[in-house]
Enzyme design. Structure first.
Site, PDB file in Angstrom:
ATOM      1  N   CYS A 248       0.658  -1.434  -0.398  1.00  0.00           N
ATOM      2  CA  CYS A 248       0.209   0.114  -0.240  1.00  0.00           C
ATOM      3  C   CYS A 248       0.719   1.299  -0.160  1.00  0.00           C
ATOM      4  CB  CYS A 248      -1.085   0.081   0.930  1.00  0.00           C
ATOM      5  SG  CYS A 248      -2.078   1.249   1.085  1.00  0.00           S
ATOM      6  N   HIS A 333      -4.384  -5.550   0.482  1.00  0.00           N
ATOM      7  CA  HIS A 333      -3.354  -6.144   2.057  1.00  0.00           C
ATOM      8  C   HIS A 333      -3.065  -7.412   1.213  1.00  0.00           C
ATOM      9  CE1 HIS A 333      -3.901  -1.998   4.027  1.00  0.00           C
ATOM     10  NE2 HIS A 333      -4.096  -1.840   2.970  1.00  0.00           N
ATOM     11  N   GLU A 335      -2.816  -9.606   3.855  1.00  0.00           N
ATOM     12  CA  GLU A 335      -3.440  -9.909   4.797  1.00  0.00           C
ATOM     13  C   GLU A 335      -4.780  -9.879   5.060  1.00  0.00           C
ATOM     14  OE1 GLU A 335      -4.200  -6.620   5.646  1.00  0.00           O
ATOM     15  OE2 GLU A 335      -3.029  -7.408   4.711  1.00  0.00           O
TER      16      GLU A 335
END
Length: 362
Positions: A248, A333, A335
């Protein structure tokens, strides 16, 4: 009590305040995720923003201690169609309303969030004020136009740590350059048996390299990457000396360090259903995203760097790789906090790169 969201273009959206007397000013953005409101509220990348959630009912499964991405909410304010005051879930420890009241975060419900989202998509992200009770309309409209937007030189220092700290014991040793890292990113590496050292955003390359890390993670974070020039200098000092993964804001700062450029998106990418294509394999992944800036593809030095992933909605850059150095990054992202877990392979690839002593194919 009546509450209002006043945008800088003069548009007013009326609703009801969950708690009277609160006031905030920030950038108004929308997120299209159907679940994961707690992760969204606590994501440091939302620092300085008033978040509009498009799903019509928010708070129905309450708040718990496990799903947070930071110790406290990071948003400035919240706008919803309906806030559920009586959650029903075995994991719930408190209500959305009580949680945000404790941190004096303004919440306005009863807003036509569909109309508000369409307005932001058409006009673009803009500043806004959340207020309740008696309103001096002329004064509020003047304030919303004149108050400067929060920039990265204030946002990143607000979400980073002040001193390095270590989580977990084991190998490999991962250094996290903390621009606003989410807790679930740290937890992923700890669960893999890694030792994780979290460095403040003001750390230099020398500070990070002093612990002899096996790899460096450039974290997510809020704001414009061009407002974090010290981060660009730190990354420049790391290039070629250690494997690097950017996520990001970390991805954008890596692009700047490599000689590329970034630009502000019209209304950003925020949600849990953004399709991204891995240009190496041809596979498409559904990703969780939260950013208002992107890397300009044509600005990257093509002899050294290439685009590895693209967003299938607008063809913006979602990943890049260095042709010779053990360096790569993604805009989304991996995760999945919150969102689908399609892209965890990015983390595994980073660990494989480390285990191969920084050597990569191609």
């Amino acid at each position: 009590m009546e509450a209002y969201l006043i945008l800088e273009d003069g548009t007013i959206f009326q609703g009801e305040a969950l708690e009277a007397g609160y006031f905030c000013h920030g950038e108004v953005v929308f997120n299209t995720s159907m679940t994961g409101y707690q992760e969204i509220l606590t994501d440091p990348s939302y620092c300085g923003q008033i978040v509009v959630l498009t799903y019509p009912l928010i708070g129905n499964y309450g708040i718990n201690e496990e799903d947070r991405e930071a110790p406290r909410p990071q948003v400035l304010g919240l706008v919803v169609r309906e806030a559920c005051l009586e959650p029903s879930n075995w994991r719930a420890q408190e209500t959305l309303a009580s949680y945000l009241k404790r941190y004096r975060i303004p919440v306005i419900q009863g807003v036509d969030t569909r109309a508000l989202t369409r307005h932001l998509r058409t006009r673009g992200t803009m500043r806004g004020i959340l207020t309740s009770g008696q309103v001096d309309w002329e004064e509020v409209k003047r304030l919303v136009r004149q108050t400067p937007p929060l920039s990265g030189d204030k946002l990143v220092p607000a979400v980073t740590n002040s001193q390095p700290y270590v989580l977990g014991e084991g190998s490999p040793r991962i250094a996290v350059y903390n621009l606003g890292v989410k807790q679930s990113i740290l937890e992923w590496f700890i669960k893999q048996g890694c030792s994780v050292t979290v460095f403040p955003a003001h750390s230099t390359a020398e500070d990070i390299l002093a612990i002899q890390p096996d790899g460096v993670l450039l974290s997510n974070g809020p704001g414009d990457p061009k407002d974090v020039p010290y981060g660009v200098e730190t990354v420049k000092g790391l290039l070629g000396k250690v494997p690097i993964l950017g996520i990001c804001l970390g991805h954008q700062i890596l692009a700047l360090a490599l000689g590329g450029d970034t630009f502000k998106l019209h209304f950003g990418h925020r949600g849990g259903n953004h399709p991204v294509k891995d240009l190496t394999t041809g596979r498409v992944y559904i990703t969780s995203q939260n950013h208002g800036y992107a890397v300009a593809a044509g600005s990257l030095p093509s002899e050294e760097v290439y685009v590895s992933h693209i967003n299938l909605n607008d063809d913006t850059v979602e990943g890049l790789r260095h042709r010779y150095l053990p360096v790569f990054s993604v805009q989304y992202h991996p995760e999945a906090g919150p969102g689908p877990r399609d892209s965890e392979y990015i983390f595994r690839e980073f660990l494989e790169l480390i285990s191969n002593k920084g050597c990569r194919k191609g």
